[in-house]
Design a protein around this motif. Structure first.
Motif, mmCIF file in Angstrom:
data_model
loop_
_atom_site.group_PDB
_atom_site.id
_atom_site.type_symbol
_atom_site.label_atom_id
_atom_site.label_comp_id
_atom_site.label_asym_id
_atom_site.label_seq_id
_atom_site.Cartn_x
_atom_site.Cartn_y
_atom_site.Cartn_z
ATOM 1 N N GLY A 37 0.812 -1.215 0.000
ATOM 2 C CA GLY A 37 0.000 0.000 0.000
ATOM 3 C C GLY A 37 0.841 1.259 0.000
ATOM 4 N N VAL A 38 1.983 1.195 -0.701
ATOM 5 C CA VAL A 38 2.861 2.360 -0.777
ATOM 6 C C VAL A 38 3.190 2.643 -2.246
ATOM 7 N N THR A 39 3.736 3.804 -2.510
ATOM 8 C CA THR A 39 4.096 4.175 -3.871
ATOM 9 C C THR A 39 5.488 3.648 -4.226
ATOM 10 N N LYS A 40 5.779 3.612 -5.532
ATOM 11 C CA LYS A 40 7.116 3.211 -5.959
ATOM 12 C C LYS A 40 8.156 4.224 -5.476
ATOM 13 N N GLY A 41 7.718 5.460 -5.346
ATOM 14 C CA GLY A 41 8.622 6.469 -4.803
ATOM 15 C C GLY A 41 9.048 6.119 -3.395
ATOM 16 N N ALA A 42 8.089 5.646 -2.600
ATOM 17 C CA ALA A 42 8.406 5.229 -1.232
ATOM 18 C C ALA A 42 9.345 4.029 -1.242
ATOM 19 N N PHE A 43 9.120 3.106 -2.180
ATOM 20 C CA PHE A 43 9.997 1.941 -2.295
ATOM 21 C C PHE A 43 11.437 2.384 -2.514
ATOM 22 N N PHE A 44 11.642 3.213 -3.525
ATOM 23 C CA PHE A 44 13.006 3.597 -3.876
ATOM 24 C C PHE A 44 13.602 4.622 -2.908
ATOM 25 N N HIS A 45 12.766 5.173 -2.054
ATOM 26 C CA HIS A 45 13.293 6.001 -0.968
ATOM 27 C C HIS A 45 14.027 5.122 0.048
ATOM 28 N N HIS A 46 13.497 3.913 0.245
ATOM 29 C CA HIS A 46 14.067 3.020 1.259
ATOM 30 C C HIS A 46 15.039 1.999 0.691
ATOM 31 N N PHE A 47 14.818 1.574 -0.551
ATOM 32 C CA PHE A 47 15.630 0.512 -1.135
ATOM 33 C C PHE A 47 16.027 0.880 -2.567
ATOM 34 N N LYS A 48 17.304 0.770 -2.859
ATOM 35 C CA LYS A 48 17.778 1.102 -4.204
ATOM 36 C C LYS A 48 17.304 0.077 -5.232
ATOM 37 N N THR A 49 17.224 -1.176 -4.812
ATOM 38 C CA THR A 49 16.850 -2.261 -5.717
ATOM 39 C C THR A 49 15.983 -3.274 -4.994
ATOM 40 N N LYS A 50 15.391 -4.187 -5.775
ATOM 41 C CA LYS A 50 14.624 -5.281 -5.177
ATOM 42 C C LYS A 50 15.544 -6.186 -4.362
ATOM 43 N N ASP A 51 16.775 -6.378 -4.827
ATOM 44 C CA ASP A 51 17.733 -7.194 -4.082
ATOM 45 C C ASP A 51 18.010 -6.598 -2.699
ATOM 46 N N GLU A 52 18.100 -5.278 -2.629
ATOM 47 C CA GLU A 52 18.348 -4.628 -1.336
ATOM 48 C C GLU A 52 17.172 -4.854 -0.398
ATOM 49 N N LEU A 53 15.977 -4.812 -0.935
ATOM 50 C CA LEU A 53 14.801 -5.132 -0.119
ATOM 51 C C LEU A 53 14.868 -6.576 0.356
ATOM 52 N N ALA A 54 15.280 -7.483 -0.514
ATOM 53 C CA ALA A 54 15.345 -8.900 -0.148
ATOM 54 C C ALA A 54 16.297 -9.143 1.009
ATOM 55 N N VAL A 55 17.444 -8.486 0.988
ATOM 56 C CA VAL A 55 18.406 -8.623 2.087
ATOM 57 C C VAL A 55 17.795 -8.103 3.387
ATOM 58 N N ALA A 56 17.156 -6.948 3.313
ATOM 59 C CA ALA A 56 16.517 -6.379 4.505
ATOM 60 C C ALA A 56 15.382 -7.270 4.988
ATOM 61 N N ALA A 57 14.642 -7.853 4.045
ATOM 62 C CA ALA A 57 13.533 -8.736 4.417
ATOM 63 C C ALA A 57 14.056 -9.992 5.108
ATOM 64 N N ALA A 58 15.175 -10.529 4.622
ATOM 65 C CA ALA A 58 15.772 -11.707 5.265
ATOM 66 C C ALA A 58 16.196 -11.388 6.694
ATOM 67 N N ASP A 59 16.795 -10.218 6.886
ATOM 68 C CA ASP A 59 17.210 -9.809 8.235
ATOM 69 C C ASP A 59 15.987 -9.604 9.136
ATOM 70 N N HIS A 60 14.959 -8.993 8.576
ATOM 71 C CA HIS A 60 13.733 -8.766 9.347
ATOM 72 C C HIS A 60 13.049 -10.088 9.669
ATOM 73 N N TRP A 61 13.094 -11.026 8.734
ATOM 74 C CA TRP A 61 12.546 -12.371 8.958
ATOM 75 C C TRP A 61 13.254 -13.041 10.130
ATOM 76 N N SER A 62 14.570 -12.908 10.173
ATOM 77 C CA SER A 62 15.349 -13.490 11.272
ATOM 78 C C SER A 62 14.920 -12.917 12.617
ATOM 79 N N GLU A 63 14.732 -11.619 12.654
ATOM 80 C CA GLU A 63 14.319 -10.967 13.903
ATOM 81 C C GLU A 63 12.915 -11.396 14.310
ATOM 82 N N ALA A 64 12.002 -11.393 13.346
ATOM 83 C CA ALA A 64 10.605 -11.716 13.652
ATOM 84 C C ALA A 64 10.442 -13.170 14.077
ATOM 85 N N THR A 65 11.044 -14.089 13.321
ATOM 86 C CA THR A 65 10.912 -15.508 13.664
ATOM 87 C C THR A 65 11.709 -15.841 14.920
#
Length: 204
Positions: A37-65
Motif C-alpha cells: 500500500g505504498v508508492t514506488k517512490g516510497a519503495f526507492f526512498h528506502h531501497f535502491k533495488t529489489k535485491d536490497e529489499l530482499a536482504v533487509a527482508a531476510a534480516d527482518h525475517w530473522s528478527e521476527a521468527t
C-alpha cells in the motif's frame, strides 16, 4: 519520519507474503508496492533495488521468527531433549493455513538466487544458520545430560533439522498442503528419539 518508517515496515511485511506466494524472481516491485500500500517512490526512498529489499527482508525475517520461537512454550521443559522434541512439535503445530502462510521466506529465496545474488544468499544463510544455532544449544545440553560422545555433533544435528524442515516445505509446495510436511517432522522426531536412545511413542 514516522510515516516513512511505516512505509519501510509495510514493504518488509509485503515481501514476506508476496515472495512466499510467488517466489523471488516473479515478485515485481509494483506488486510489492501494491501489497504494501505504498508508492514506488516510497519503495526507492528506502531501497535502491529489489535485491536490497530482499536482504533487509531476510534480516527482518530473522528478527521476527527469532522472537516468535523465543516465546514458544517448549522452552519451559526442564529436560533439554524435551525442548528439542518440543521445538519439532511446535514446528508441526504452526503448519496452518495455505502453503504460502507457513513456508520459509529465506528458504524460498535462497533456492532461487544462491548463485546469482551473493548478498541475498548470505542473508538467507545467516538466518537459517542462526536458527540452527539456537536449537544447537538444547541439543548440546541434551547430549551433556546423557553423557553422550557420539560421532556426530550438536551443530550437525541442528543443521540436519533445518534441512528436513526446508525439504518438508518443498514437499508441501509440491503437494499443495501441509500434511506431508507434518509427516516429515514426525519422522524427524522419531529419528531424534532414536539418536538419544529414548523409546519412541507407541514403542516403534
Amino acid at each position: 519520519m514516522a510515516k516513512s518508517s511505516t512505509a519501510r515496515q509495510k514493504l518488509l511485511e509485503a515481501a514476506f507474503s508476496v515472495i512466499r506466494a510467488k517466489g523471488y524472481a516473479a515478485a515485481t516491485v509494483d506488486e510489492l508496492c501494491q501489497a504494501a500500500g505504498v508508492t514506488k517512490g516510497a519503495f526507492f526512498h528506502h531501497f535502491k533495488t529489489k535485491d536490497e529489499l530482499a536482504v533487509a527482508a531476510a534480516d527482518h525475517w530473522s528478527e521476527a521468527t527469532g522472537a516468535f520461537f523465543a516465546a514458544a512454550p517448549y522452552h519451559k521443559a526442564t529436560d533439554p531433549l524435551d525442548r528439542v522434541l518440543g521445538y519439532l512439535e511446535f514446528r508441526k503445530t504452526i503448519l496452518q493455513g495455505e502453503v504460502k502462510e507457513f513456508t520459509c521466506l529465506v528458504g524460498t529465496m535462497v533456492q532461487e538466487v544462491y548463485d546469482s545474488a551473493p548478498a541475498i544468499r548470505a542473508a538467507c544463510e545467516a538466518s537459517i544458520i542462526g536458527h540452527a544455532e539456537n536449537l544447537e544449544v538444547d541439543i548440546s545440553a541434551a547430549m551433556k545430560a546423557r553423557g553422550m560422545k557420539p560421532g556426530w555433533t550438536a551443530a550437525s544435528l541442528a543443521l540436519h533439522t533445518q534441512a528436513v524442515l526446508q525439504g518438508a516445505f518443498i514437499l508441501a509446495k509440491a503437494k499443495g498442503g501441509p500434511e506431508i510436511a507434518a509427516e516429515s517432522i514426525e519422522h524427524l522426531k522419531r529419528y531424534v528419539e532414536l539418536l538419544f536412545a529414548r523409546p519412541t511413542r507407541n514403542g516403534e
